[in-house]
Design a protein around this motif. Structure first.
Motif, PDB file in Angstrom:
ATOM      1  N   TRP A 141      10.914  -6.100 -45.182  1.00  0.00           N
ATOM      2  CA  TRP A 141       9.952  -6.618 -44.208  1.00  0.00           C
ATOM      3  C   TRP A 141       8.828  -7.404 -44.893  1.00  0.00           C
ATOM      4  CZ3 TRP A 141      11.280  -7.351 -39.542  1.00  0.00           C
ATOM      5  CH2 TRP A 141      12.203  -6.520 -38.918  1.00  0.00           C
ATOM      6  N   PHE A 145       8.141 -11.256 -44.205  1.00  0.00           N
ATOM      7  CA  PHE A 145       6.793 -11.739 -43.870  1.00  0.00           C
ATOM      8  C   PHE A 145       6.404 -12.939 -44.737  1.00  0.00           C
ATOM      9  CE2 PHE A 145       2.209 -11.673 -44.840  1.00  0.00           C
ATOM     10  CZ  PHE A 145       1.711 -11.928 -43.569  1.00  0.00           C
ATOM     11  N   LEU A 149       5.698 -16.597 -43.364  1.00  0.00           N
ATOM     12  CA  LEU A 149       4.415 -17.254 -43.608  1.00  0.00           C
ATOM     13  C   LEU A 149       4.619 -18.653 -44.171  1.00  0.00           C
ATOM     14  CD1 LEU A 149       1.384 -16.655 -43.371  1.00  0.00           C
ATOM     15  CD2 LEU A 149       1.419 -15.888 -45.742  1.00  0.00           C
ATOM     16  N   THR A 211      13.099 -18.539 -39.884  1.00  0.00           N
ATOM     17  CA  THR A 211      12.935 -17.450 -40.854  1.00  0.00           C
ATOM     18  C   THR A 211      14.181 -16.574 -40.893  1.00  0.00           C
ATOM     19  OG1 THR A 211      10.534 -17.429 -40.521  1.00  0.00           O
ATOM     20  CG2 THR A 211      11.526 -15.464 -41.490  1.00  0.00           C
TER      21      THR A 211
END
Length: 713
Positions: A141, A145, A149, A211
C-alpha cells in the motif's frame, strides 16, 4: 526475474509522463491562443527536442522515487539492527520536537514539515519492525501510494500547464512562482473560474485507473526486492542519467532560440521553466544585462533631462501659471486592453461609456503599458520609472519612502489614499502604499451593508465606487484637496459580477462581460459623482494597469501592451494626443496640466511639453523593451540585445492614431545609438533604486509610520 524488470517503476512512469507531455504539446500547439503557424522544421524541433527535454527532466524528478525504492529491504528490520535504527529515528524525532534543532534556525514552516516527515518515517519503521506478518501488505500500500502520487503529479502538472497557457499563452513563468505566495486568492480564483469538482473528480478516477495498471506491471519490484548488487546497478544507471541530465537540460534550454516565441515555449519543459522562474525572480541588472559606464548612462539621460546633475534624476519642474489644486481621482482599470474599445476597432460595444467619455477628454491614443501585471501598472503610475528587471518595486523589500505621485500631492497639502476592493495584502500593495504615505481603504473597511457582491478578488466595482463616493464626500468637508487612487477588480477571471446589470449574465464568466460590467460600473460612478459638490473641481485620470493578455508570437508583442488612457475634467476642451508615450508619463503630464512646481525624480515626462521626445517602455520581468523611432530594442539577461524595425500592419476601418498592430522585423545591423539610449534608461533606473537615490531623503518628506492604515467607515 530479469534485471530490466527491476527498473519497471521508473520506465512505466516515464512512459506515462512522455505520453501526457506529448498530448499536452499537441493540445497547446493547436490552442487558439497559439497565434502562429509553424514550418515543418519548427514543428519537428518542438516535438523532438521537447521529448528529449522531457526525458531528462523526468530523470531529475525521479530522484525521490529512486530514494524510496533503493531503501526498500527486509534486512534492516533484523535484530538487533532494527532496534538501533528505530532508536536513531526516535532520537532524531525528539531532537526536532525540542524546538532547538538546526531546522528551527530557518524558521517558518520548515521545522513542522520535517517533524511530520520524521514522525511518519518513525511510525512506519516501527510498524514494519514489530508487525512482520503485515509487512508485505503495508509495503504494497505504501508502494501504491507512491506510484499514485507520481501519477497524480504528472496529470496535475499537465492540467496546470494547460490552464496557465490558456491564461497567459506561455509555459510556467514568474507569475506561477508568485501564485505560490498568494494561495488564497489564486485557489479562490481557480475555484470560481473553472469546474474544479468535476475536473478533480475525473483526475482522481483517471489517476486511480492508471496507478492500477502501473502497479500491476511494476509490483515485481517489491514482490522480489532487489539485492544489494542489483540496487548498486540501479543506482549506477540512475546516477549516470542524473549527472547527464544536469548537463543536458540547460544545454537543451539554449536551443530555445527561435524568433517565434511560441516555438520556444512549446519546445520547453514546464517544470524546468518553473525552476528557472523561481531562480530568476530577482535579477540584478548589473550582473545579467548589457551595461555601459554610469557616467555615460547619466550623460545620455541628461540629453532627456538637461537640468539633472550627477548620478540621479533630481531636477526642478517649474510652470509659468498659477497652480490648480484640484481634486484628482486616478482609476487604474484591471486588464483593459486598447482593443476592447470601439476606437481601436472593437465592434462588440463592450465599452460604451468609456467610448463616449473619450470624446470629452484629453485622450492619449498611443500609450503603452510598462508591463503585463497589475503591480507593474501600479508601479508605473505611482513611481513613474521604467520597469526594472525582476520583481516590481511594489513587491520588493525596499519599497518604502520612494519619490512617488503620492509624495508630490502630499507636499501640496492633499489627502492621499489608495482604494482597492480586495485585500490590499495581495501583491504587497498594503506594504507598498502605506510605506509611501498613502492611507489605504480596502475590503476590510467595508461594512456588511456596503457589499452587494464579491468574489475571490474582492467587492464588485460598483461597491468600490460607492465606497469611494462616501470617502470623497467626507474628504470634501475637510477643506483640503484629495488625491484618490482607485484600483478596480471586476475585469479579472473568473469575470463574475452582479446579474441584471448588463446584457451579459455575470454567472457565465465571460471576459467580454467582465469588460462591459467594468464599463457599466464606471458609468454609475460618474453619474453619482456628478451629483456631488466636489465633482466640478475634480480631474479624473483613467488608465489600464495592463492588457488582458501578453501572449504573442514575438518576444514583446506591441499590441499586447497598448492601453487606453485619458484625463477628464468637467468643462475642459476635448483633445487628442497622438504621439508615442509611456504609462509612466501619465501622472507627470497631469502635474503639468495642474501647473505644479515641484522637485522631481520621475523618469516619466510631461508629454505636452515642446521638448518631449516620444518613446515608450514595455517589459516582462526579464525582457526590457524600449520603443523609439519605429524601432523596438530589447535587453535580455546574459547581455543579449535584439532590435526590430516596426512596420505598421494596418487594419481596415480604424483611424491611423488607433492602429495597434505592428510586424517586428529583425534589424540587419544594430542601431547602437538606440541601444545605448535603451541601456541608459534601464541601467540608470536600476542604479538609482539600488543606491537608494529614488528615496525622499533629500526632498524633506519621509513617512515614519510605514504601516499607516486608515479605518474609514
Amino acid at each position: 526475474m530479469t534485471f530490466s524488470k527491476k527498473l519497471s517503476p521508473f520506465y512505466n512512469l516515464a512512459v506515462l509522463y512522455f505520453i501526457v507531455s506529448l498530448i499536452l504539446r499537441i493540445v497547446l500547439f493547436f490552442h487558439p491562443i497559439t497565434q502562429s503557424s509553424f514550418t515543418f522544421a519548427e514543428s519537428l524541433k518542438i516535438f523532438t527536442l521537447g521529448l528529449i527535454s522531457d526525458f531528462f527532466v523526468f530523470v531529475i524528478a525521479s530522484i525521490f522515487l529512486w530514494l524510496y525504492l533503493i531503501f526498500i529491504s527486509n534486512s534492516k528490520y533484523n535484530k538487533p539492527y532494527g532496534y538501533f535504527i528505530l532508536a536513531g529515528f526516535a532520537s532524531f524525532l525528539i531532537y526536532i520536537a525540542s524546538g532547538k534543532s538546526i531546522f528551527d534556525e530557518y524558521g517558518g514552516a520548515l521545522p513542522k514539515i520535517v517533524l511530520i516527515f520524521v514522525a511518519i518515517k518513525t511510525s512506519l519503521f516501527a510498524l514494519f519492525l514489530f508487525l512482520p506478518k503485515y509487512r508485505t501488505k503495508i509495503r504494497f500500500w505504501l508502494f501504491a501510494f507512491v506510484i499514485f502520487l507520481y501519477v497524480l503529479l504528472i496529470l496535475q502538472n499537465a492540467i496546470s500547464e494547460f490552464f496557465f497557457w490558456n491564461e497567459f499563452g506561455v509555459k510556467y513563468n514568474f507569475i506561477a512562482v508568485n501564485y505560490l505566495i498568494y494561495t488564497n486568492e489564486v485557489i479562490g480564483n481557480i475555484m470560481q473560474s473553472y469546474p474544479v469538482i468535476p475536473i478533480f473528480s475525473g483526475l482522481f478516477i483517471i489517476t486511480g485507473i492508471i496507478t492500477f495498471f502501473i502497479i500491476k506491471n511494476s509490483r515485481n519490484y517489491i514482490d522480489e526486492i532487489p539485492n544489494f548488487t542489483e540496487k548498486l546497478k540501479v543506482t549506477a544507471i540512475y546516477g549516470a542519467l542524473f549527472a547527464a541530465s544536469l548537463f543536458a537540460i540547460p544545454s537543451l534550454a539554449k536551443t530555445e532560440n527561435s524568433k517565434n516565441v511560441f516555438v520556444n515555449e512549446l519546445q520547453s519543459n514546464g517544470i524546468y521553466k518553473f525552476y528557472l522562474a523561481f531562480q530568476n525572480n530577482k535579477l540584478d541588472y548589473f550582473k545579467f544585462y548589457k551595461t555601459i559606464s554610469n557616467e555615460k548612462a547619466f550623460a545620455l539621460l541628461k540629453e532627456q533631462f538637461p537640468t539633472i546633475t550627477g548620478e540621479n534624476t533630481l531636477r526642478e519642474i517649474n510652470n509659468d501659471s498659477i497652480e490648480k489644486h484640484k481634486n484628482v481621482v486616478l482609476i487604474t482599470v484591471e486588464s483593459l486592453s486598447a482593443d476592447f474599445m470601439k476606437m481601436y476597432g472593437n465592434q462588440q460595444n463592450i465599452t460604451p461609456f468609456l467610448d463616449s467619455l473619450a470624446q470629452k477628454s484629453l485622450l492619449f491614443t498611443n500609450v503603452y503599458a510598462a508591463g503585463n501585471r497589475t503591480v507593474r501598472g501600479l508601479e508605473a503610475v505611482t513611481l513613474c520609472l521604467p520597469p526594472t528587471a525582476g520583481e516590481s518595486v511594489v513587491k520588493r523589500e525596499d519599497n518604502k519612502n520612494k519619490f512617488s505621485t503620492g509624495s508630490v500631492f502630499l507636499k501640496k497639502g492633499y489627502n492621499v489614499k489608495f482604494m482597492y476592493g480586495g485585500d490590499a495584502f495581495f501583491d504587497n500593495m498594503q506594504d507598498f502604499y502605506s510605506g509611501n504615505g498613502y492611507q489605504i481603504i480596502d475590503k476590510s473597511n467595508f461594512s456588511e451593508n456596503e457589499i452587494t457582491f464579491s468574489n475571490v478578488w474582492g467587492v464588485c466595482d460598483e461597491d468600490m465606487y460607492n465606497k469611494a463616493i462616501k470617502v470623497m464626500n467626507a474628504e470634501a468637508q475637510q477643506n483640503k484637496p484629495f488625491f484618490n487612487h482607485i484600483m478596480t477588480v471586476s475585469n479579472h477571471r473568473p469575470f463574475t459580477y452582479p446579474n441584471n446589470k448588463i446584457d451579459i449574465p455575470g454567472n457565465i464568466k465571460s471576459r467580454d462581460g467582465g469588460v462591459k460590467y467594468t464599463d457599466y460600473a464606471l458609468r454609475q460612478f460618474f453619474n453619482k459623482a456628478k451629483e456631488q459638490p466636489w465633482f466640478n473641481n475634480t480631474v479624473f485620470v483613467i488608465v489600464a494597469d495592463h492588457c488582458a493578455s501578453s501572449a504573442g508570437k514575438t518576444q514583446l508583442p506591441l499590441d499586447k501592451y497598448r492601453i487606453p488612457a485619458l484625463i477628464y475634467s468637467p468643462y475642459s476642451k476635448p483633445e487628442k494626443y497622438t504621439k508615442l508615450m509611456s504609462q509612466i508619463d501619465i501622472m507627470p503630464t497631469l502635474f503639468g496640466l495642474l501647473n505644479f512646481d515641484y522637485k522631481s525624480k520621475f523618469f516619466g515626462q510631461d508629454v505636452l511639453k515642446p521638448d518631449y521626445q516620444p518613446r515608450a517602455f514595455i517589459a516582462t520581468y526579464q525582457d526590457l523593451g524600449f520603443i523609439k523611432d519605429n524601432v523596438l530594442t530589447i535587453l535580455s539577461p546574459k547581455q543579449q540585445i535584439k532590435q526590430f524595425q516596426l512596420k505598421l500592419n494596418p487594419k481596415a476601418g480604424i483611424a491611423p492614431e488607433f492602429q495597434i498592430h505592428y510586424d517586428e522585423i529583425p534589424l540587419k545591423s544594430e542601431n547602437t545609438e538606440l541601444t545605448n539610449e535603451t541601456i541608459s534608461y534601464y541601467q540608470s533606473a536600476s542604479y538609482v533604486l539600488k543606491k537608494k537615490e529614488y528615496q525622499l531623503k533629500d526632498l524633506g518628506l519621509t513617512f515614519k509610520n510605514a504601516k499607516l492604515y486608515a479605518k474609514v467607515r
